[in-house]
Design an enzyme around this catalytic site. Structure first.
Site, PDB file in Angstrom:
ATOM      1  N   LYS A  90      20.130 -97.044 -19.054  1.00 32.26           N
ATOM      2  CA  LYS A  90      20.756 -95.718 -18.989  1.00 32.26           C
ATOM      3  C   LYS A  90      22.064 -95.766 -18.194  1.00 32.26           C
ATOM      4  O   LYS A  90      22.349 -96.768 -17.510  1.00 32.26           O
ATOM      5  CB  LYS A  90      19.760 -94.734 -18.367  1.00 32.26           C
ATOM      6  CG  LYS A  90      18.491 -94.529 -19.208  1.00 32.26           C
ATOM      7  CD  LYS A  90      17.581 -93.456 -18.594  1.00 32.26           C
ATOM      8  CE  LYS A  90      16.352 -93.226 -19.458  1.00 32.26           C
ATOM      9  NZ  LYS A  90      15.512 -92.118 -18.943  1.00 32.26           N
ATOM     10  N   TYR A  99      16.733 -87.087 -27.639  1.00 34.21           N
ATOM     11  CA  TYR A  99      15.690 -86.489 -26.795  1.00 34.21           C
ATOM     12  C   TYR A  99      15.224 -85.127 -27.314  1.00 34.21           C
ATOM     13  O   TYR A  99      14.678 -84.330 -26.551  1.00 34.21           O
ATOM     14  CB  TYR A  99      16.190 -86.364 -25.353  1.00 34.21           C
ATOM     15  CG  TYR A  99      16.104 -87.661 -24.561  1.00 34.21           C
ATOM     16  CD1 TYR A  99      14.861 -88.246 -24.283  1.00 34.21           C
ATOM     17  CD2 TYR A  99      17.244 -88.290 -24.079  1.00 34.21           C
ATOM     18  CE1 TYR A  99      14.766 -89.428 -23.552  1.00 34.21           C
ATOM     19  CE2 TYR A  99      17.154 -89.475 -23.338  1.00 34.21           C
ATOM     20  CZ  TYR A  99      15.913 -90.030 -23.079  1.00 34.21           C
ATOM     21  OH  TYR A  99      15.816 -91.198 -22.352  1.00 34.21           O
ATOM     22  N   PHE A 145      14.166 -79.681 -18.010  1.00 38.50           N
ATOM     23  CA  PHE A 145      15.120 -80.729 -17.617  1.00 38.50           C
ATOM     24  C   PHE A 145      16.012 -81.178 -18.783  1.00 38.50           C
ATOM     25  O   PHE A 145      16.854 -82.053 -18.621  1.00 38.50           O
ATOM     26  CB  PHE A 145      14.380 -81.940 -17.021  1.00 38.50           C
ATOM     27  CG  PHE A 145      13.365 -82.580 -17.945  1.00 38.50           C
ATOM     28  CD1 PHE A 145      13.753 -83.471 -18.939  1.00 38.50           C
ATOM     29  CD2 PHE A 145      12.005 -82.294 -17.808  1.00 38.50           C
ATOM     30  CE1 PHE A 145      12.819 -84.063 -19.783  1.00 38.50           C
ATOM     31  CE2 PHE A 145      11.059 -82.888 -18.646  1.00 38.50           C
ATOM     32  CZ  PHE A 145      11.480 -83.774 -19.640  1.00 38.50           C
ATOM     33  N   ARG A 161       6.401-100.566 -21.308  1.00 38.86           N
ATOM     34  CA  ARG A 161       6.101 -99.391 -20.460  1.00 38.86           C
ATOM     35  C   ARG A 161       5.519 -99.846 -19.119  1.00 38.86           C
ATOM     36  O   ARG A 161       5.822 -99.267 -18.073  1.00 38.86           O
ATOM     37  CB  ARG A 161       5.129 -98.446 -21.172  1.00 38.86           C
ATOM     38  CG  ARG A 161       5.690 -97.792 -22.444  1.00 38.86           C
ATOM     39  CD  ARG A 161       6.703 -96.704 -22.177  1.00 38.86           C
ATOM     40  NE  ARG A 161       6.138 -95.555 -21.520  1.00 38.86           N
ATOM     41  CZ  ARG A 161       6.731 -94.353 -21.483  1.00 38.86           C
ATOM     42  NH1 ARG A 161       7.909 -94.158 -22.099  1.00 38.86           N
ATOM     43  NH2 ARG A 161       6.195 -93.364 -20.851  1.00 38.86           N
ATOM     44  N   THR A 193       7.601 -92.649 -15.063  1.00 34.74           N
ATOM     45  CA  THR A 193       8.870 -91.919 -15.213  1.00 34.74           C
ATOM     46  C   THR A 193       9.541 -91.680 -13.867  1.00 34.74           C
ATOM     47  O   THR A 193      10.749 -91.876 -13.716  1.00 34.74           O
ATOM     48  CB  THR A 193       8.609 -90.560 -15.905  1.00 34.74           C
ATOM     49  OG1 THR A 193       7.882 -90.798 -17.111  1.00 34.74           O
ATOM     50  CG2 THR A 193       9.909 -89.847 -16.221  1.00 34.74           C
ATOM     51  N   ARG A 227      11.556 -99.522 -12.573  1.00 32.38           N
ATOM     52  CA  ARG A 227      11.940 -98.211 -12.027  1.00 32.38           C
ATOM     53  C   ARG A 227      11.672 -98.138 -10.526  1.00 32.38           C
ATOM     54  O   ARG A 227      12.460 -97.561  -9.779  1.00 32.38           O
ATOM     55  CB  ARG A 227      11.197 -97.104 -12.776  1.00 32.38           C
ATOM     56  CG  ARG A 227      11.839 -96.806 -14.145  1.00 32.38           C
ATOM     57  CD  ARG A 227      10.957 -95.930 -14.982  1.00 32.38           C
ATOM     58  NE  ARG A 227      11.656 -95.399 -16.166  1.00 32.38           N
ATOM     59  CZ  ARG A 227      11.025 -94.762 -17.149  1.00 32.38           C
ATOM     60  NH1 ARG A 227       9.717 -94.572 -17.098  1.00 32.38           N
ATOM     61  NH2 ARG A 227      11.709 -94.305 -18.191  1.00 32.38           N
ATOM     62  N   ASN A 233      16.435 -92.753 -13.960  1.00 33.58           N
ATOM     63  CA  ASN A 233      15.365 -93.754 -13.794  1.00 33.58           C
ATOM     64  C   ASN A 233      15.661 -95.051 -14.538  1.00 33.58           C
ATOM     65  O   ASN A 233      14.762 -95.755 -14.967  1.00 33.58           O
ATOM     66  CB  ASN A 233      14.011 -93.148 -14.171  1.00 33.58           C
ATOM     67  CG  ASN A 233      13.977 -92.663 -15.606  1.00 33.58           C
ATOM     68  OD1 ASN A 233      14.955 -92.808 -16.332  1.00 33.58           O
ATOM     69  ND2 ASN A 233      12.861 -92.111 -16.023  1.00 33.58           N
ATOM     70  N   HIS A 260      15.002 -96.567 -20.460  1.00 32.35           N
ATOM     71  CA  HIS A 260      14.093 -95.908 -21.409  1.00 32.35           C
ATOM     72  C   HIS A 260      13.224 -96.962 -22.082  1.00 32.35           C
ATOM     73  O   HIS A 260      13.672 -98.071 -22.336  1.00 32.35           O
ATOM     74  CB  HIS A 260      14.915 -95.180 -22.485  1.00 32.35           C
ATOM     75  CG  HIS A 260      14.085 -94.739 -23.669  1.00 32.35           C
ATOM     76  ND1 HIS A 260      13.372 -93.561 -23.659  1.00 32.35           N
ATOM     77  CD2 HIS A 260      13.823 -95.334 -24.860  1.00 32.35           C
ATOM     78  CE1 HIS A 260      12.709 -93.445 -24.819  1.00 32.35           C
ATOM     79  NE2 HIS A 260      12.967 -94.509 -25.561  1.00 32.35           N
ATOM     80  N   GLU A 262      13.117 -94.793 -33.065  1.00 33.26           N
ATOM     81  CA  GLU A 262      14.195 -94.935 -32.071  1.00 33.26           C
ATOM     82  C   GLU A 262      15.070 -96.155 -32.361  1.00 33.26           C
ATOM     83  O   GLU A 262      16.286 -96.110 -32.147  1.00 33.26           O
ATOM     84  CB  GLU A 262      13.586 -95.031 -30.669  1.00 33.26           C
ATOM     85  CG  GLU A 262      12.939 -93.723 -30.241  1.00 33.26           C
ATOM     86  CD  GLU A 262      12.255 -93.796 -28.882  1.00 33.26           C
ATOM     87  OE1 GLU A 262      11.687 -92.777 -28.459  1.00 33.26           O
ATOM     88  OE2 GLU A 262      12.286 -94.874 -28.235  1.00 33.26           O
TER      89      GLU A 262
END
Ligand code: IDP
Ligand code: MG
Length: 141
Positions: free
Chosen positions: A9, A49, A57, A85, A91, A102, A112, A115, A126
């Site tokens: 990100k 998203y 948010f 993950r 998250t 993270r 964070n 993704h 995606e």
């Protein structure tokens, strides 16, 4: 073999953490199938998203994701979705397990760092959001 979509990100890119995070990904034995650096417009970030459209948010998230360059990657490994993950952690970095990306690098629940797709089905959607078929050819079979 399974594939997942990762995005480094804008906070990751701005903090010069691309190399460190990719090192962690490669150390965990993921193979990078495709990678690019792009800057999302608010429209494309919003579309990516869209599932969170009703969340409080959402607009902040779209702002953040279009605030600078990001690096989407297609990663391949057995159980890539669940494995990735696990590698990135929860998250909210405050809740992420020790040793996760993270936990180590992220500032807060929004910023964070990375993704990761949450299911095999969403990974396919995606991946095609960012990469064309010819960008996804893997020669090392
Ligand atoms: P995930 O990235 O761990 O799958 P999601 O719930 O799918 O988490 O949320 C997508 C992204 O939206 C998060 O990675 C984070 O950047 C942002 N986000 C999620 N929940 C919050 C929140 O409560 N406050 C601010 N940003 C959030
Ligand atoms: Mg998610």
């Amino acid at each position: 073999m399974e594939r997942t979509l990762a995005i480094l990100k804008p906070d990751c890119v701005k903090a010069n953490l691309i190399g460190k995070v990719i090192d962690r990904i490669l150390d965990a034995n993921f193979k990078i199938i495709a990678m690019k650096m792009i800057t999302l417009t608010p429209q494309t970030a919003g579309a990516f998203y869209a599932v969170h459209q009703q969340r409080p948010f959402y607009y902040d998230l779209v702002d953040f994701m279009s605030s600078g360059s990001c690096v989407p990657l297609v990663l391949e490994k057995e159980h890539a979705v669940a494995n990735f993950r696990n590698l990135i952690g929860a998250t909210d970095p405050a809740e992420a397990a020790k040793g996760t990306i993270r936990k180590e690098f992220a500032s807060n629940k929004q910023r964070n760092i990375v993704h990761g797709s949450d299911s095999v089905e969403n990974a396919a959607i995606e991946i095609s959001f960012f990469f064309s078929a010819q960008e996804l050819v893997s020669l090392s079979r």
